[in-house]
Design a protein around this motif. Structure first.
Motif, PDB file in Angstrom:
ATOM      1  N   ILE A   1       0.835  -1.206   0.000  1.00 56.14           N
ATOM      2  CA  ILE A   1       0.000   0.000   0.000  1.00 56.14           C
ATOM      3  C   ILE A   1       0.869   1.254   0.000  1.00 56.14           C
ATOM      4  O   ILE A   1       0.646   2.181  -0.786  1.00 56.14           O
ATOM      5  CB  ILE A   1      -0.968  -0.015   1.201  1.00 56.14           C
ATOM      6  N   VAL A   2       1.864   1.295   0.872  1.00 56.44           N
ATOM      7  CA  VAL A   2       2.745   2.464   0.955  1.00 56.44           C
ATOM      8  C   VAL A   2       3.481   2.673  -0.367  1.00 56.44           C
ATOM      9  O   VAL A   2       3.595   3.810  -0.857  1.00 56.44           O
ATOM     10  CB  VAL A   2       3.738   2.312   2.132  1.00 56.44           C
ATOM     11  N   LEU A   3       3.962   1.595  -0.968  1.00 59.64           N
ATOM     12  CA  LEU A   3       4.675   1.712  -2.243  1.00 59.64           C
ATOM     13  C   LEU A   3       3.750   2.173  -3.368  1.00 59.64           C
ATOM     14  O   LEU A   3       4.155   2.961  -4.230  1.00 59.64           O
ATOM     15  CB  LEU A   3       5.331   0.380  -2.604  1.00 59.64           C
ATOM     16  N   GLU A   4       2.507   1.708  -3.354  1.00 63.89           N
ATOM     17  CA  GLU A   4       1.555   2.155  -4.377  1.00 63.89           C
ATOM     18  C   GLU A   4       1.279   3.648  -4.239  1.00 63.89           C
ATOM     19  O   GLU A   4       1.239   4.381  -5.232  1.00 63.89           O
ATOM     20  CB  GLU A   4       0.241   1.382  -4.259  1.00 63.89           C
ATOM     21  N   ILE A   5       1.088   4.101  -3.024  1.00 64.45           N
ATOM     22  CA  ILE A   5       0.851   5.521  -2.789  1.00 64.45           C
ATOM     23  C   ILE A   5       2.060   6.337  -3.248  1.00 64.45           C
ATOM     24  O   ILE A   5       1.923   7.368  -3.909  1.00 64.45           O
ATOM     25  CB  ILE A   5       0.533   5.773  -1.301  1.00 64.45           C
ATOM     26  N   GLY A   6       3.244   5.853  -2.909  1.00 60.98           N
ATOM     27  CA  GLY A   6       4.465   6.526  -3.347  1.00 60.98           C
ATOM     28  C   GLY A   6       4.567   6.591  -4.862  1.00 60.98           C
ATOM     29  O   GLY A   6       4.934   7.633  -5.432  1.00 60.98           O
ATOM     30  N   ALA A   7       4.223   5.496  -5.537  1.00 65.51           N
ATOM     31  CA  ALA A   7       4.265   5.478  -6.991  1.00 65.51           C
ATOM     32  C   ALA A   7       3.301   6.497  -7.585  1.00 65.51           C
ATOM     33  O   ALA A   7       3.635   7.205  -8.544  1.00 65.51           O
ATOM     34  CB  ALA A   7       3.937   4.076  -7.513  1.00 65.51           C
ATOM     35  N   ASN A   8       2.112   6.608  -7.006  1.00 71.76           N
ATOM     36  CA  ASN A   8       1.128   7.562  -7.510  1.00 71.76           C
ATOM     37  C   ASN A   8       1.586   9.003  -7.344  1.00 71.76           C
ATOM     38  O   ASN A   8       1.450   9.820  -8.259  1.00 71.76           O
ATOM     39  CB  ASN A   8      -0.225   7.351  -6.817  1.00 71.76           C
ATOM     40  N   VAL A   9       2.144   9.328  -6.185  1.00 72.74           N
ATOM     41  CA  VAL A   9       2.631  10.685  -5.941  1.00 72.74           C
ATOM     42  C   VAL A   9       3.806  10.999  -6.874  1.00 72.74           C
ATOM     43  O   VAL A   9       3.888  12.091  -7.445  1.00 72.74           O
ATOM     44  CB  VAL A   9       3.020  10.864  -4.461  1.00 72.74           C
ATOM     45  N   LEU A  10       4.693  10.040  -7.036  1.00 74.67           N
ATOM     46  CA  LEU A  10       5.842  10.248  -7.928  1.00 74.67           C
ATOM     47  C   LEU A  10       5.408  10.417  -9.383  1.00 74.67           C
ATOM     48  O   LEU A  10       6.010  11.198 -10.124  1.00 74.67           O
ATOM     49  CB  LEU A  10       6.832   9.092  -7.785  1.00 74.67           C
ATOM     50  N   MET A  11       4.361   9.702  -9.797  1.00 74.33           N
ATOM     51  CA  MET A  11       3.860   9.896 -11.153  1.00 74.33           C
ATOM     52  C   MET A  11       3.365  11.317 -11.354  1.00 74.33           C
ATOM     53  O   MET A  11       3.590  11.926 -12.398  1.00 74.33           O
ATOM     54  CB  MET A  11       2.737   8.899 -11.473  1.00 74.33           C
TER      55      MET A  11
END
Length: 110
Positions: free
Chosen positions: A17-27
């Protein structure tokens, strides 16, 4: 009711979950992949999120793990979009988020 599962699987799900959120913000920060560093970091986070999710589903039912991963990730990404980027939701968006949270809660009884 959900079957019992080991805490390690919850840890893997939390990491996913944390990595998915990070990926979305980075995108978002990559501005459509125009900036390469956040774009590459987003791809790495997304791949790592799927890897962590694959470990989580070894001990958690796929439908439950994926529902929680997607639902919690969506709500958290929405909150971060509002706080970091000044994005706003209409009433229909709030209703949709509420329904998603309700659906994730109902998974407990699936």
């Amino acid at each position: 009711m959900l079957p019992d599962f080991e805490p390690i699987h919850l840890l893997y799900l939390s990491i996913a979950i944390v990595l998915e959120i990070g990926a979305n913000v980075l995108m978002k920060q990559s501005h459509g992949f125009a900036y390469k560093r956040p774009a590459v970091a987003a791809i790495v986070c997304a791949l790592a999120a799927f890897t962590a999710l694959s470990y989580a589903i070894r001990g958690i039912q796929l439908s439950v793990a994926y529902g929680i991963w997607g639902g919690v990730g969506l709500v958290a990404t929405t909150v971060l979009g509002m706080t970091l980027f000044g994005e706003r939701l209409r009433v229909s968006g709030w209703v949709g988020l509420g329904l998603i949270m309700l659906g994730v809660g109902l998974l407990k009884f699936a």
